[in-house]
Write a protein that holds these residues in place. Structure first.
Motif, PDB file in Angstrom:
ATOM      1  N   ARG A 175       0.843  -1.202   0.000  1.00 52.82           N
ATOM      2  CA  ARG A 175       0.000   0.000   0.000  1.00 52.82           C
ATOM      3  C   ARG A 175       0.873   1.245   0.000  1.00 52.82           C
ATOM      4  O   ARG A 175       0.560   2.232  -0.660  1.00 52.82           O
ATOM      5  CB  ARG A 175      -0.912   0.021   1.227  1.00 52.82           C
ATOM      6  CG  ARG A 175      -2.021  -1.003   1.231  1.00 52.82           C
ATOM      7  CD  ARG A 175      -3.072  -0.735   0.139  1.00 52.82           C
ATOM      8  NE  ARG A 175      -3.493   0.654   0.070  1.00 52.82           N
ATOM      9  CZ  ARG A 175      -4.359   1.230   0.882  1.00 52.82           C
ATOM     10  NH1 ARG A 175      -4.908   0.537   1.874  1.00 52.82           N
ATOM     11  NH2 ARG A 175      -4.692   2.498   0.738  1.00 52.82           N
ATOM     12  N   TYR A 176       1.944   1.210   0.754  1.00 54.46           N
ATOM     13  CA  TYR A 176       2.867   2.345   0.834  1.00 54.46           C
ATOM     14  C   TYR A 176       4.294   1.820   0.754  1.00 54.46           C
ATOM     15  O   TYR A 176       4.623   0.816   1.364  1.00 54.46           O
ATOM     16  CB  TYR A 176       2.689   3.099   2.164  1.00 54.46           C
ATOM     17  CG  TYR A 176       1.286   3.578   2.394  1.00 54.46           C
ATOM     18  CD1 TYR A 176       0.373   2.806   3.112  1.00 54.46           C
ATOM     19  CD2 TYR A 176       0.861   4.798   1.877  1.00 54.46           C
ATOM     20  CE1 TYR A 176      -0.923   3.246   3.307  1.00 54.46           C
ATOM     21  CE2 TYR A 176      -0.438   5.238   2.070  1.00 54.46           C
ATOM     22  CZ  TYR A 176      -1.319   4.460   2.781  1.00 54.46           C
ATOM     23  OH  TYR A 176      -2.599   4.893   2.972  1.00 54.46           O
TER      24      TYR A 176
ATOM     25  N   GLN B 124      -2.268   5.763 -13.079  1.00 55.93           N
ATOM     26  CA  GLN B 124      -1.357   6.533 -12.250  1.00 55.93           C
ATOM     27  C   GLN B 124      -2.023   7.861 -11.930  1.00 55.93           C
ATOM     28  O   GLN B 124      -2.637   8.484 -12.806  1.00 55.93           O
ATOM     29  CB  GLN B 124      -0.033   6.769 -12.991  1.00 55.93           C
ATOM     30  CG  GLN B 124       0.998   7.543 -12.189  1.00 55.93           C
ATOM     31  CD  GLN B 124       2.315   7.689 -12.927  1.00 55.93           C
ATOM     32  OE1 GLN B 124       2.562   7.011 -13.928  1.00 55.93           O
ATOM     33  NE2 GLN B 124       3.167   8.558 -12.447  1.00 55.93           N
TER      34      GLN B 124
ATOM     35  N   ASP C  20      -1.199  11.518  -9.831  1.00 54.62           N
ATOM     36  CA  ASP C  20      -0.485  12.448  -8.965  1.00 54.62           C
ATOM     37  C   ASP C  20      -1.518  13.268  -8.191  1.00 54.62           C
ATOM     38  O   ASP C  20      -2.635  13.473  -8.680  1.00 54.62           O
ATOM     39  CB  ASP C  20       0.410  13.364  -9.796  1.00 54.62           C
ATOM     40  CG  ASP C  20       1.532  12.603 -10.474  1.00 54.62           C
ATOM     41  OD1 ASP C  20       1.946  12.986 -11.580  1.00 54.62           O
ATOM     42  OD2 ASP C  20       1.991  11.601  -9.886  1.00 54.62           O
TER      43      ASP C  20
ATOM     44  N   THR D 276       7.496   8.895  -8.310  1.00 57.04           N
ATOM     45  CA  THR D 276       6.701   9.066  -7.101  1.00 57.04           C
ATOM     46  C   THR D 276       5.267   9.418  -7.483  1.00 57.04           C
ATOM     47  O   THR D 276       5.014  10.417  -8.159  1.00 57.04           O
ATOM     48  CB  THR D 276       7.285  10.179  -6.218  1.00 57.04           C
ATOM     49  OG1 THR D 276       8.578   9.763  -5.756  1.00 57.04           O
ATOM     50  CG2 THR D 276       6.394  10.463  -5.020  1.00 57.04           C
ATOM     51  N   SER D 277       4.319   8.573  -7.041  1.00 62.31           N
ATOM     52  CA  SER D 277       2.932   8.755  -7.452  1.00 62.31           C
ATOM     53  C   SER D 277       2.081   7.687  -6.771  1.00 62.31           C
ATOM     54  O   SER D 277       2.586   6.820  -6.062  1.00 62.31           O
ATOM     55  CB  SER D 277       2.815   8.615  -8.978  1.00 62.31           C
ATOM     56  OG  SER D 277       1.524   8.987  -9.433  1.00 62.31           O
ATOM     57  N   GLN D 278       0.768   7.783  -7.011  1.00 61.54           N
ATOM     58  CA  GLN D 278      -0.124   6.707  -6.600  1.00 61.54           C
ATOM     59  C   GLN D 278      -0.439   5.852  -7.821  1.00 61.54           C
ATOM     60  O   GLN D 278      -0.786   6.379  -8.885  1.00 61.54           O
ATOM     61  CB  GLN D 278      -1.425   7.245  -6.000  1.00 61.54           C
ATOM     62  CG  GLN D 278      -2.330   6.135  -5.480  1.00 61.54           C
ATOM     63  CD  GLN D 278      -3.665   6.607  -4.954  1.00 61.54           C
ATOM     64  OE1 GLN D 278      -4.213   7.585  -5.418  1.00 61.54           O
ATOM     65  NE2 GLN D 278      -4.192   5.891  -3.975  1.00 61.54           N
TER      66      GLN D 278
ATOM     67  N   SER E 112      -1.459   1.860  -4.543  1.00 60.00           N
ATOM     68  CA  SER E 112      -0.123   1.757  -3.961  1.00 60.00           C
ATOM     69  C   SER E 112       0.544   3.110  -4.070  1.00 60.00           C
ATOM     70  O   SER E 112       0.659   3.658  -5.174  1.00 60.00           O
ATOM     71  CB  SER E 112       0.731   0.716  -4.708  1.00 60.00           C
ATOM     72  OG  SER E 112       0.227  -0.574  -4.530  1.00 60.00           O
ATOM     73  N   TRP E 113       0.939   3.650  -2.904  1.00 59.03           N
ATOM     74  CA  TRP E 113       1.623   4.934  -2.890  1.00 59.03           C
ATOM     75  C   TRP E 113       3.123   4.673  -2.929  1.00 59.03           C
ATOM     76  O   TRP E 113       3.682   4.080  -2.031  1.00 59.03           O
ATOM     77  CB  TRP E 113       1.283   5.709  -1.618  1.00 59.03           C
ATOM     78  CG  TRP E 113      -0.061   6.343  -1.643  1.00 59.03           C
ATOM     79  CD1 TRP E 113      -1.208   5.871  -1.089  1.00 59.03           C
ATOM     80  CD2 TRP E 113      -0.399   7.587  -2.246  1.00 59.03           C
ATOM     81  NE1 TRP E 113      -2.241   6.733  -1.309  1.00 59.03           N
ATOM     82  CE2 TRP E 113      -1.776   7.812  -2.013  1.00 59.03           C
ATOM     83  CE3 TRP E 113       0.329   8.553  -2.957  1.00 59.03           C
ATOM     84  CZ2 TRP E 113      -2.449   8.942  -2.472  1.00 59.03           C
ATOM     85  CZ3 TRP E 113      -0.334   9.681  -3.413  1.00 59.03           C
ATOM     86  CH2 TRP E 113      -1.708   9.861  -3.168  1.00 59.03           C
TER      87      TRP E 113
ATOM     88  N   THR F 196       6.932   6.284  -3.148  1.00 55.12           N
ATOM     89  CA  THR F 196       7.791   7.451  -2.995  1.00 55.12           C
ATOM     90  C   THR F 196       9.223   7.016  -3.264  1.00 55.12           C
ATOM     91  O   THR F 196       9.724   6.087  -2.632  1.00 55.12           O
ATOM     92  CB  THR F 196       7.696   8.048  -1.576  1.00 55.12           C
ATOM     93  OG1 THR F 196       6.344   8.407  -1.306  1.00 55.12           O
ATOM     94  CG2 THR F 196       8.583   9.283  -1.454  1.00 55.12           C
TER      95      THR F 196
ATOM     96  N   ALA G 165      -5.934   8.272   0.028  1.00 54.19           N
ATOM     97  CA  ALA G 165      -5.153   7.052   0.208  1.00 54.19           C
ATOM     98  C   ALA G 165      -5.955   5.781  -0.093  1.00 54.19           C
ATOM     99  O   ALA G 165      -5.568   4.684   0.324  1.00 54.19           O
ATOM    100  CB  ALA G 165      -4.579   6.967   1.620  1.00 54.19           C
TER     101      ALA G 165
END
Lengths: 112, 112
Positions: free
Chosen positions: A9-10, A36, A38, A86-88, A107-108, A110, B41
């Motif tokens: 998830r992160y 995707q 942002d 970096t994105s979701q 899924s985040w 970074t 999220a």
């Protein structure tokens, strides 16, 4: 309720690392997608699949790759992550011929 | 050129009142329209849809209106509840295409 799962998830990773985002669905859907997003921006389609062994590029160019070896599984891989990645990342699926797409929780990623 | 536009990035509505979210599109070939709701999220959740042969579809507190001549789509939520606070995306597609084109989203805040 859609049964589509994403892991992790992160995630925070360093530049240059290889990362695979997992996506699985238990609905037997033929079609799967990666979007995707942002923060504050539209969702952009980066990959999709019509079924096993089918993968297509989406509307937004992405350095990631995908594979579809099993109907239920559609992982996304970044061979060498960069801060610009970096994105979701949102995985989704739909029935063949269906117009409603069901999303996972996202899924985040970074990259530092 | 953005095909789907949500011109209001944010909207605040008093609890119990009606929330109206708007969406404009440019591609007259779209024939299926959807609304998604997204909490921070989390992935988008499908709310309601409408095909181009209809001008209204209702599901509980949610009603979607389609004005094809104006290329305009709206979502009405009545009465608005605190749990409705989220980002709402409109999306368009064609039957059999399943690839959704999303708007940029409108952040709805319900004030208790």
């Amino acid at each position: 309720e859609a049964d589509i799962y994403q892991t992790p998830r992160y995630l925070v990773i360093g530049t240059g690392k290889k990362i695979t985002l997992e996506c699985s669905q238990t609905m037997g859907h033929d079609k799967m997608y990666w979007y995707q997003q942002d923060p504050g921006m539209e969702l952009h389609l980066i990959h999709y699949s019509y079924g096993v062994n089918s993968t297509e590029k989406g509307d937004l160019s992405s350095e990631s790759t995908v594979s579809r070896i099993r109907t239920e599984h559609f992982p996304l891989t970044l061979e060498s992550a960069r801060p610009s990645h970096t994105s979701q990342y949102l995985c989704a699926s739909s029935e063949y011929g269906g117009n409603t797409i069901y999303f996972g929780e996202g899924s985040w990623l970074t990259v530092v | 050129d953005q095909q789907v536009k949500q011109n209001s990035p944010s909207l605040s509505v008093q609890e119990g009142r009606i929330s109206i979210l708007n969406c404009d599109y440019t591609n007259s070939m779209f024939d299926y329209f959807l609304w998604y709701k997204k909490y921070p999220a989390e992935g988008p959740t499908f709310l309601i849809s409408i095909s181009s042969i209809k001008d209204k579809n209702e599901d509980g507190r949610f009603t979607v209106f389609l004005n094809k001549s104006a290329k305009h789509l709206s979502l009405h939520i009545v009465p608005s509840q605190p749990g409705d606070s989220a980002v709402y995306f409109c999306a368009e597609t064609n039957f059999g295409n399943e690839k959704l084109t999303f708007g940029t989203g409108t952040r709805l805040t319900i004030i208790p």
